[in-house]
Enzyme design. Structure first.
Site, short mmCIF file in Angstrom:
data_model
loop_
_atom_site.label_atom_id
_atom_site.label_comp_id
_atom_site.label_asym_id
_atom_site.label_seq_id
_atom_site.Cartn_x
_atom_site.Cartn_y
_atom_site.Cartn_z
N SER A 241 -9.20 -9.23 26.05
CA SER A 241 -9.33 -8.34 24.86
C SER A 241 -7.90 -8.43 24.25
CB SER A 241 -9.76 -6.97 24.90
OG SER A 241 -10.14 -6.33 23.81
N ASP B 85 -20.42 -10.20 21.74
CA ASP B 85 -19.44 -9.68 21.42
C ASP B 85 -19.31 -10.06 20.08
OD1 ASP B 85 -16.81 -8.71 21.28
OD2 ASP B 85 -16.05 -10.08 22.71
N HIS C 248 -18.70 -7.40 25.11
CA HIS C 248 -17.30 -7.29 25.13
C HIS C 248 -16.74 -7.02 26.73
CE1 HIS C 248 -13.36 -7.81 23.51
NE2 HIS C 248 -12.90 -6.50 23.84
#
Length: 323
Positions: A168, A264, A296
């Protein structure tokens, strides 16, 4: 007689990202995720041993180092420098999301892992976290001749086999560190590859699914960058939108592993990253894994699922084939 007065904290919220953080008028922040921190030590499920180290007392920069239980005194292991996610504003390498994941990753990949606990926004705006990670990489490199401050890295680390990895926002930082390394190589370490897991990139102009069903989700995820980076550069800051960075293809290694998740909202940003790296003539090999039916950073929350197993096996293979 002496008296101690405690200045009360303001209860007026000036900014909130629901479920993640509240920012109060007096500047203090209440984080709603990543606050459950686990101690370093011996992990009962993997046997991995971990400890915390201070890199810079001045900035409170620290790291947690992990070694597998199978390592021997005369063995050298690849060095994995890991940068956690959290939208630049939440989470920690010590949290209950990351500590178990890094134990699992260290055991499965047979590496010595240095997980960086960098400063978070909004108290420490971008680029503070990026600069912390670059300082941490230099700190790791100080062990390459065996004279660094940490004996584990001195004795076990193979600095000809170094990898940067992150998820991320951490994957965003990893890309930036790869570019910095390409422009300004650090003596003593050989960067073999970078691993970007569900990278958090963005931009002003919507792409792919962001144009239609993903409009609301884009507005939500953009909040994290805007809170961490209150400067005028906005969503097209080259740190957030690598397409705007003329140095994008300067990543200083020969291999990249890019992992995206099918569900995601940031998936299309990952695909654009791949497209731009190829278009801009990056000379290395970019490999991609897409996890079907996953969202995600799903692997942080369930290490035993089939897709998580495939992802961790892919990471292990990538590291081993790069060495």
């Amino acid at each position: 007689m002496s008296f101690t007065f405690e200045i009360p904290k303001s209860d007026e919220i000036v900014h909130e990202i629901v479920g993640f953080i509240r920012v109060y008028k007096d500047g203090h922040c209440e984080r709603l995720v990543g606050t459950n921190k686990l101690p370093a030590g011996i992990d009962s499920s993997t046997g991995v041993i971990s400890k915390d180290v201070v890199i810079s007392p001045e900035t409170n920069l620290s790291a947690r180092i992990y070694i597998p239980k199978t390592v021997t005194a005369d063995q050298k292991l690849p060095v994995l420098i890991y940068i956690h996610g959290g939208g630049f504003i939440v989470e920690s390498t010590m949290s209950s999301d990351y500590h178990p994941t890094l134990n699992y990753l260290t055991a499965g990949s047979n590496v010595i892992t240095v997980s960086v606990d960098y400063r978070l926004g909004p108290e420490n705006p971008v680029p503070a976290g990026y600069n912390d990670c670059w300082e941490a990489i230099h700190w790791v490199a100080s062990h390459c001749t065996g004279g660094g401050p940490d004996p584990w890295l001195n004795n076990i680390g193979d600095f000809q086999k170094v990898f940067f990895a992150g998820d991320s926002a951490g994957a965003n930082i990893v890309h930036s560190m790869g570019v910095r390394f390409g422009l300004d190589p650090i003596a003593g370490i050989n960067l073999k590859g970078v691993l970007l897991l569900d990278p958090y990139f963005g931009g002003v102009v919507a792409i792919g699914s962001e144009r239609e069903k993903g409009k609301e989700m884009k507005a939500f995820t953009d909040q994290f960058w805007n809170l961490a980076n209150p400067s005028v550069t906005g969503l097209d800051d080259p740190l957030f939108n690598p397409e705007k960075d003329p140095r994008m293809s300067g990543v200083g290694c020969s291999r990249i592993l890019l992992c995206v998740a099918e569900l995601d909202s940031l998936r299309d940003r990952g695909l654009l990253y791949k497209e731009m790296m190829e278009k801009n003539g990056w000379p290395g090999k970019l490999e991609m894994l897409e996890s079907k039916g996953e969202d995600h950073v799903f692997f942080l929350f369930d290490h035993t699922s089939e897709n998580a197993r495939i992802l961790f096996d892919t990471i292990c293979t990538f590291i081993n084939h790069s060495c």
